[in-house]
Design an enzyme around this catalytic site. Structure first.
Site, PDB file in Angstrom:
ATOM      1  CG  ASP A  60      -1.856  -1.132   1.320  1.00 15.17           C
ATOM      2  OD1 ASP A  60      -2.274  -1.619   0.256  1.00 15.17           O
ATOM      3  OD2 ASP A  60      -2.186  -1.556   2.445  1.00 15.17           O
ATOM      4  NE  ARG A  66     -12.125  -2.923  -2.439  1.00 14.02           N
ATOM      5  CZ  ARG A  66     -11.570  -3.812  -1.623  1.00 14.02           C
ATOM      6  NH1 ARG A  66     -10.326  -3.614  -1.221  1.00 14.02           N
ATOM      7  NH2 ARG A  66     -12.237  -4.863  -1.218  1.00 14.02           N
ATOM      8  NE  ARG A  94      -5.859  -5.257  -0.840  1.00 12.93           N
ATOM      9  CZ  ARG A  94      -6.793  -6.159  -1.062  1.00 12.93           C
ATOM     10  NH1 ARG A  94      -6.756  -6.864  -2.169  1.00 12.93           N
ATOM     11  NH2 ARG A  94      -7.747  -6.373  -0.189  1.00 12.93           N
ATOM     12  CE  LYS A 139     -16.297  -1.479   0.683  1.00 12.13           C
ATOM     13  NZ  LYS A 139     -17.530  -2.132   0.191  1.00 12.13           N
TER      14      LYS A 139
END
Length: 306
Positions: A102, A184, A124, A187
């Protein structure tokens, strides 16, 4: 590092155009990879899995366009507060693998400002404020570039973009350029209170907003070539549908909301006054008309623009 990972059931892309997965948090072996997932060998840079820890009262600010962090993200957590991340580019976090890394992670923070940052080629999430309370957060003038050769949706668009599911988060997204994603973005879940104002979504092959819970006000944004501005909504959304309805914002935000603009896109919808209530008494970002805004947002967002 070489280890056993998996080819998830979602990876139906021809050749090497999809994303395989690292078995982080037993994702490959606990059923999340889907029925039909197969074990494969994966080779990745282990440094990308966990971010550099950033403590309280810290600023990470790049000079010009030279502030690039490759292969490692940032993690602001465990009570860290008063943090500024500005004018840097985070890139190349094992983009070929789900769970590859991330870019920016928040987990238990307060007063975090992410400004004029660019994120590209991550495995990710580009930005994640997870289940712990991240409190007051601003994401501004940043570029989330989803163009990739390893796409979970087989179309060169990155799926895992912005994930906001904190237990007590008050997040402002303003002036951001989010493009070539497929899901997303963002999200929203948990007890998140999100003000999304004057952002630009472009070339989104799937969905932008996906609201599981929380309260969202979206105003003055531009959606161009966005298949689904809203995927699902089981929370509260005020999507600033028209000038008459938008006068309801004044009592809670201190101004009439600005309508969103749509070009070759689906619709956003949402007129829940319940989404507005929790903004009362808080410092709220101003908004300008979405008309003609797309080019200026794209030109101003990201690294090297300050």
């Amino acid at each position: 590092m070489t280890a056993t990972g998996c080819r998830p059931a979602s990876n139906t892309c021809p050749g090497n155009g999809g994303q395989d997965a690292i078995n982080q948090a037993s994702w490959c072996t606990n059923g999340n990879a889907g029925a039909g997932a197969t074990s494969i060998s994966v080779t990745y840079d282990q440094a990308g899995i966990s971010g550099i820890n950033v403590g309280s009262n810290k600023s990470i600010i790049g000079i010009g366009s030279s502030g690039v962090i490759k292969g490692k993200g940032l993690r602001i957590a465990n009570g860290a507060q008063n943090v500024i991340i500005q004018n840097i580019h985070i890139t190349n976090l094992n983009p070929q693998y789900i769970w590859g890394g991330d870019a920016i992670t928040l987990a238990g923070t307060d007063l975090v400002w992410v400004d004029h940052v660019k994120v590209s080629l991550v495995g990710r999430q580009m930005f994640v404020a997870g289940e712990s309370a991240s409190n007051r957060v601003t994401l501004s003038n940043s570029e989330f570039d989803g163009q990739t050769s390893w796409s979970a949706t087989c179309d060169g668009h990155h799926y895992w973009a912005i994930y906001l599911t904190g237990s007590n988060d008050m997040i402002t997204m303003k002036g951001n350029y989010i493009h070539h994603t497929s899901g997303r973005a963002p999200k929203i879940g948990g007890n998140t209170l999100l003000h999304a104002v004057n952002n630009y979504w472009y070339a989104v092959s799937g969905h932008a907003f996906d609201i599981a819970s929380g309260n969202v006000v979206a105003e003055g944004n531009v959606f161009q070539n966005v298949v689904k501005p809203l995927n699902a909504n089981t929370g509260n959304l005020f999507g600033s549908p028209d000038s008459n309805t938008n006068t309801q914002c004044a009592a809670y935000l201190g101004h009439n909301c600005q309508v969103n603009a749509f070009g070759s896109s689906g619709t956003l919808g949402g007129s829940s006054v319940n989404a507005l209530v929790n903004f009362s008494g808080k410092n709220v970002a101003s908004a300008v008309s979405s008309s003609g805004l797309a080019s200026s947002i794209a030109a101003n967002a990201g690294i090297g623009k300050i």
